[in-house]
Design a protein around this motif. Structure first.
Motif, short mmCIF file in Angstrom:
data_model
loop_
_atom_site.label_atom_id
_atom_site.label_comp_id
_atom_site.label_asym_id
_atom_site.label_seq_id
_atom_site.Cartn_x
_atom_site.Cartn_y
_atom_site.Cartn_z
N ILE A 63 0.84 -1.20 0.00
CA ILE A 63 0.00 0.00 0.00
C ILE A 63 0.87 1.24 0.00
N LYS A 64 0.58 2.15 -0.91
CA LYS A 64 1.37 3.37 -1.06
C LYS A 64 0.63 4.60 -0.55
N ASP A 65 -0.43 4.43 0.21
CA ASP A 65 -1.23 5.54 0.71
C ASP A 65 -0.43 6.37 1.72
N PRO A 66 -0.24 7.67 1.47
CA PRO A 66 0.55 8.50 2.39
C PRO A 66 -0.11 8.70 3.76
N ARG A 67 -1.41 8.40 3.86
CA ARG A 67 -2.09 8.55 5.15
C ARG A 67 -1.66 7.49 6.15
N ILE A 68 -1.20 6.34 5.65
CA ILE A 68 -0.84 5.23 6.54
C ILE A 68 0.55 5.48 7.12
N ALA A 69 0.60 5.56 8.45
CA ALA A 69 1.85 5.86 9.16
C ALA A 69 2.88 4.76 8.92
N LYS A 81 -5.68 9.13 10.60
CA LYS A 81 -5.35 9.11 9.17
C LYS A 81 -5.03 7.68 8.71
N THR A 82 -4.29 6.94 9.54
CA THR A 82 -3.94 5.56 9.19
C THR A 82 -5.20 4.70 9.07
N MET A 83 -6.11 4.82 10.02
CA MET A 83 -7.35 4.05 9.97
C MET A 83 -8.18 4.44 8.74
N ASN A 108 -9.07 1.81 5.81
CA ASN A 108 -10.47 1.56 5.47
C ASN A 108 -10.76 1.87 4.00
N SER A 109 -10.06 2.86 3.44
CA SER A 109 -10.29 3.16 2.01
C SER A 109 -9.62 2.13 1.12
N ALA A 110 -8.60 1.44 1.63
CA ALA A 110 -7.87 0.43 0.83
C ALA A 110 -8.33 -0.99 1.13
N VAL A 111 -9.42 -1.14 1.90
CA VAL A 111 -9.83 -2.48 2.34
C VAL A 111 -10.14 -3.42 1.17
N GLY A 112 -10.71 -2.90 0.09
CA GLY A 112 -11.01 -3.74 -1.08
C GLY A 112 -9.74 -4.28 -1.71
N TYR A 113 -8.74 -3.42 -1.88
CA TYR A 113 -7.45 -3.83 -2.43
C TYR A 113 -6.77 -4.84 -1.50
N GLU A 125 -14.41 -10.76 5.07
CA GLU A 125 -14.60 -9.31 5.13
C GLU A 125 -13.67 -8.82 6.23
N ILE A 126 -12.92 -7.74 5.97
CA ILE A 126 -11.93 -7.27 6.92
C ILE A 126 -12.46 -6.04 7.67
#
Length: 116
Positions: free
Chosen positions: A27-33, A65-67, A71-76, A92-93
């Protein structure tokens, strides 16, 4: 003790390892610490639900922000889990913030202060 408890323990461990890998490397999401770790993963015996306990080192904003990012990447994350872990159903996660590591560190500091 139920007969599937050993199998369920193995599945929980495998899911936890894979989720740790996916979250830290895929995951490359900058919100995830960067200091985010999977403390535990509990998959129900019917393999339909999975509670994932997440620990985030940082302030409350970093945790929020991490949560949000997870949660936005849960499908991936679920799709990646389906590719790597061979289960009948991909559960389901649900992500749950776990402060137990941070609490332990805080208690350890207080004990050290008392000993001085």
């Amino acid at each position: 003790m139920r007969k599937n408890s050993i199998k369920n323990t193995r599945i929980n461990g495998e899911v936890q390892r894979e989720l740790s890998r996916i979250i830290s490397r895929e995951i490359k999401d900058p919100r995830i610490a960067p200091m985010t770790s999977v403390v535990d993963a509990v998959v129900t015996s019917d393999l339909k639900q999975c509670k994932v306990y997440i620990s985030v080192l940082g302030d409350q904003e970093a945790k929020d922000k991490t949560m949000e990012g997870l949660n936005s990447a849960v499908g991936y994350i679920r799709r990646e889990l389906a590719h790597t872990v061979n289960l009948r159903n991909t559960p389901e996660i649900t992500f749950i913030l776990d402060d137990s590591i941070e609490y332990g560190v805080e208690m350890s500091k207080k004990i050290d202060e008392l000993q001085k």
